[in-house]
Design a protein around this motif. Structure first.
Motif, PDB file in Angstrom:
ATOM      1  N   GLU A 248       0.816  -1.223   0.000  1.00 29.67           N
ATOM      2  CA  GLU A 248       0.000   0.000   0.000  1.00 29.67           C
ATOM      3  C   GLU A 248       0.850   1.274   0.000  1.00 29.67           C
ATOM      4  O   GLU A 248       0.529   2.242  -0.685  1.00 29.67           O
ATOM      5  CB  GLU A 248      -0.944   0.014   1.210  1.00 29.67           C
ATOM      6  CG  GLU A 248      -2.077  -1.021   1.148  1.00 29.67           C
ATOM      7  CD  GLU A 248      -1.679  -2.380   1.703  1.00 29.67           C
ATOM      8  OE1 GLU A 248      -0.466  -2.629   1.936  1.00 29.67           O
ATOM      9  OE2 GLU A 248      -2.583  -3.225   1.916  1.00 29.67           O
ATOM     10  N   GLN A 249       1.924   1.254   0.787  1.00 30.30           N
ATOM     11  CA  GLN A 249       2.721   2.481   0.886  1.00 30.30           C
ATOM     12  C   GLN A 249       3.436   2.798  -0.414  1.00 30.30           C
ATOM     13  O   GLN A 249       3.537   3.965  -0.803  1.00 30.30           O
ATOM     14  CB  GLN A 249       3.727   2.366   2.036  1.00 30.30           C
ATOM     15  CG  GLN A 249       3.026   2.514   3.389  1.00 30.30           C
ATOM     16  CD  GLN A 249       3.988   2.504   4.545  1.00 30.30           C
ATOM     17  OE1 GLN A 249       5.096   1.949   4.442  1.00 30.30           O
ATOM     18  NE2 GLN A 249       3.587   3.098   5.650  1.00 30.30           N
ATOM     19  N   ALA A 250       3.924   1.766  -1.086  1.00 24.39           N
ATOM     20  CA  ALA A 250       4.594   1.986  -2.378  1.00 24.39           C
ATOM     21  C   ALA A 250       3.606   2.582  -3.377  1.00 24.39           C
ATOM     22  O   ALA A 250       3.937   3.502  -4.143  1.00 24.39           O
ATOM     23  CB  ALA A 250       5.162   0.666  -2.908  1.00 24.39           C
ATOM     24  N   LEU A 251       2.384   2.067  -3.356  1.00 22.06           N
ATOM     25  CA  LEU A 251       1.373   2.589  -4.274  1.00 22.06           C
ATOM     26  C   LEU A 251       1.017   4.029  -3.928  1.00 22.06           C
ATOM     27  O   LEU A 251       0.940   4.899  -4.811  1.00 22.06           O
ATOM     28  CB  LEU A 251       0.117   1.704  -4.224  1.00 22.06           C
ATOM     29  CG  LEU A 251      -1.071   2.197  -5.046  1.00 22.06           C
ATOM     30  CD1 LEU A 251      -0.698   2.360  -6.525  1.00 22.06           C
ATOM     31  CD2 LEU A 251      -2.258   1.232  -4.906  1.00 22.06           C
ATOM     32  N   GLU A 252       0.834   4.279  -2.654  1.00 19.27           N
ATOM     33  CA  GLU A 252       0.475   5.621  -2.221  1.00 19.27           C
ATOM     34  C   GLU A 252       1.529   6.640  -2.663  1.00 19.27           C
ATOM     35  O   GLU A 252       1.202   7.755  -3.087  1.00 19.27           O
ATOM     36  CB  GLU A 252       0.326   5.631  -0.692  1.00 19.27           C
ATOM     37  CG  GLU A 252      -0.344   6.877  -0.179  1.00 19.27           C
ATOM     38  CD  GLU A 252      -0.655   6.790   1.316  1.00 19.27           C
ATOM     39  OE1 GLU A 252      -0.122   5.878   1.997  1.00 19.27           O
ATOM     40  OE2 GLU A 252      -1.430   7.629   1.790  1.00 19.27           O
ATOM     41  N   ALA A 253       2.788   6.230  -2.596  1.00 24.76           N
ATOM     42  CA  ALA A 253       3.877   7.136  -2.989  1.00 24.76           C
ATOM     43  C   ALA A 253       3.782   7.487  -4.472  1.00 24.76           C
ATOM     44  O   ALA A 253       3.937   8.649  -4.861  1.00 24.76           O
ATOM     45  CB  ALA A 253       5.227   6.493  -2.670  1.00 24.76           C
ATOM     46  N   ILE A 254       3.508   6.486  -5.310  1.00 21.37           N
ATOM     47  CA  ILE A 254       3.395   6.753  -6.752  1.00 21.37           C
ATOM     48  C   ILE A 254       2.195   7.655  -7.030  1.00 21.37           C
ATOM     49  O   ILE A 254       2.283   8.635  -7.772  1.00 21.37           O
ATOM     50  CB  ILE A 254       3.244   5.433  -7.545  1.00 21.37           C
ATOM     51  CG1 ILE A 254       4.470   4.545  -7.345  1.00 21.37           C
ATOM     52  CG2 ILE A 254       3.034   5.723  -9.031  1.00 21.37           C
ATOM     53  CD1 ILE A 254       4.322   3.154  -7.926  1.00 21.37           C
ATOM     54  N   LEU A 255       1.075   7.316  -6.418  1.00 23.75           N
ATOM     55  CA  LEU A 255      -0.155   8.081  -6.694  1.00 23.75           C
ATOM     56  C   LEU A 255      -0.008   9.542  -6.276  1.00 23.75           C
ATOM     57  O   LEU A 255      -0.577  10.436  -6.917  1.00 23.75           O
ATOM     58  CB  LEU A 255      -1.349   7.447  -5.965  1.00 23.75           C
ATOM     59  CG  LEU A 255      -1.727   6.036  -6.423  1.00 23.75           C
ATOM     60  CD1 LEU A 255      -2.893   5.500  -5.584  1.00 23.75           C
ATOM     61  CD2 LEU A 255      -2.082   6.009  -7.909  1.00 23.75           C
ATOM     62  N   GLY A 256       0.765   9.771  -5.239  1.00 19.04           N
ATOM     63  CA  GLY A 256       0.936  11.126  -4.735  1.00 19.04           C
ATOM     64  C   GLY A 256       1.770  12.018  -5.644  1.00 19.04           C
ATOM     65  O   GLY A 256       1.787  13.233  -5.489  1.00 19.04           O
ATOM     66  N   ARG A 257       2.449  11.425  -6.592  1.00 15.05           N
ATOM     67  CA  ARG A 257       3.367  12.201  -7.439  1.00 15.05           C
ATOM     68  C   ARG A 257       2.670  12.896  -8.605  1.00 15.05           C
ATOM     69  O   ARG A 257       3.269  13.751  -9.245  1.00 15.05           O
ATOM     70  CB  ARG A 257       4.433  11.261  -8.023  1.00 15.05           C
ATOM     71  CG  ARG A 257       5.708  11.245  -7.221  1.00 15.05           C
ATOM     72  CD  ARG A 257       6.715  10.253  -7.807  1.00 15.05           C
ATOM     73  NE  ARG A 257       7.116   9.339  -6.744  1.00 15.05           N
ATOM     74  CZ  ARG A 257       7.337   8.043  -6.913  1.00 15.05           C
ATOM     75  NH1 ARG A 257       7.191   7.477  -8.098  1.00 15.05           N
ATOM     76  NH2 ARG A 257       7.680   7.306  -5.891  1.00 15.05           N
ATOM     77  N   TYR A 258       1.445  12.514  -8.915  1.00 13.68           N
ATOM     78  CA  TYR A 258       0.791  13.039 -10.128  1.00 13.68           C
ATOM     79  C   TYR A 258      -0.630  13.502  -9.818  1.00 13.68           C
ATOM     80  O   TYR A 258      -1.264  12.984  -8.894  1.00 13.68           O
ATOM     81  CB  TYR A 258       0.766  11.953 -11.223  1.00 13.68           C
ATOM     82  CG  TYR A 258       2.144  11.483 -11.580  1.00 13.68           C
ATOM     83  CD1 TYR A 258       2.948  12.227 -12.448  1.00 13.68           C
ATOM     84  CD2 TYR A 258       2.669  10.323 -11.024  1.00 13.68           C
ATOM     85  CE1 TYR A 258       4.225  11.818 -12.758  1.00 13.68           C
ATOM     86  CE2 TYR A 258       3.958   9.895 -11.334  1.00 13.68           C
ATOM     87  CZ  TYR A 258       4.728  10.647 -12.197  1.00 13.68           C
ATOM     88  OH  TYR A 258       6.008  10.245 -12.501  1.00 13.68           O
TER      89      TYR A 258
END
Ligand code: ZN
Ligand code: FE
Ligand code: FE
Ligand code: ZN
Length: 277
Positions: free
Chosen positions: A102-112
């Motif tokens: 979940e955290q890895a996904l959250e990090a990507i989603l937060g970038r765009y």
């Protein structure tokens, strides 16, 4: 060949894949032109997110764009959107839910600046059950156990709070693996979790083009969604421009029969509604 201009006039298609994902054809602008020709009001791109949940040497460029392409994808959608006046174009993404990541996904989603995130389950314990190359995996499996496992993951996906929409909610049926016995309790438990999460579910016409020959989700599941007040989005899961808005008249018929009169749309992850034509 004469082509009928059907399939989506006045509607919204929130599930489009471009050539960037490695198994689709057409650039963003090609899909936008097709949508404009068919009279859609709004579309959203939902290319497969880079396989953040796999080590880099095991990622398959035929299943999702490499991570270094993501910013180019975002730029292509935003630039194309600026060039269309009568068609609203949104930036979405189809993101796999993988427990523990979940955290890895959250990090990507937060970038765009995504307008919405479709949440998908395509893997059961690493088995890509919707991948034609992995269809042998169904052999010897207990269907009821598979259904429990799959919908438990959908419930975790909903509870994670990372997504706006449950994509193709009963994808497990794709190759004809239909639920048996009394599926109602599992569906109802799942829909309650989705309703509590505040998410929408996707009505996805791609199932009509697969062996199962049925829209995702099944009518019973959609009836429960309506009963529990879960909003819906509409998606063709097009992997080529021709399929934009494909079979939407069937989806609209189903939605109206169940009682839906509007579909959800998103802007910077905030939900609004458009009337179902
Ligand atoms: Zn795809
Ligand atoms: Fe998918
Ligand atoms: Fe998709
Ligand atoms: Zn999909």
């Amino acid at each position: 060949m004469l082509r009928k201009a059907v399939g989506g006039k006045g509607l919204v298609d929130y599930h489009l894949h471009t050539r960037r994902c490695g198994h689709a054809t057409g650039a963003v602008a090609d899909f936008a032109r097709a949508a404009e020709e068919k009279g859609l009001l709004e579309i959203g791109f939902a290319d497969h997110i880079p396989q953040y949940f796999l080590p880099e040497d095991r990622r398959d460029p035929g299943l999702a764009m490499p991570e270094e392409e993501l910013s180019a994808y975002v730029a292509e959608v935003l630039e194309t959107a600026a060039g269309f006046k009568d068609l609203e174009i949104k930036l979405g993404i189809e993101a796999d839910y993988v427990p523990g990541r979940e955290q890895a996904l959250e990090a990507i989603l937060g970038r765009y600046p995504f307008d919405y995130v479709l949440g998908s389950v395509h893997y059961l314990d690493g088995w890509g059950f919707d991948n034609p190359a992995e269809i042998a995996g169904y052999a010897g499996r207990d269907v009821d156990a598979l259904y429990r496992e799959y919908f438990q993951l959908i419930q975790q996906l909903a509870a994670s709070g990372l997504f706006d929409v449950v994509a193709h909610p009963d994808l497990l049926k794709k190759f004809g693996c239909r639920p048996r016995g009394d599926i109602l309790p599992l569906y109802e438990e799942t829909v309650r979790v989705i309703a509590a999460s505040g998410m929408a579910v996707e009505v996805n016409t791609a199932g009509l083009r697969q062996p199962v020959g049925e829209i995702y989700p099944a009518p019973l599941f959609l009836e429960l969604c309506h009963r529990y007040g879960v909003p819906v989005t509409l998606g063709s899961d097009a992997h080529r421009p021709d399929d934009v808005g494909r079979d939407f008249e069937q989806a609209v018929t189903l939605l109206r029969r169940v009682g839906y009169r509007e579909v959800a749309v998103f802007e910077r992850r905030r939900r609004r509604y458009r009337p179902l034509r």
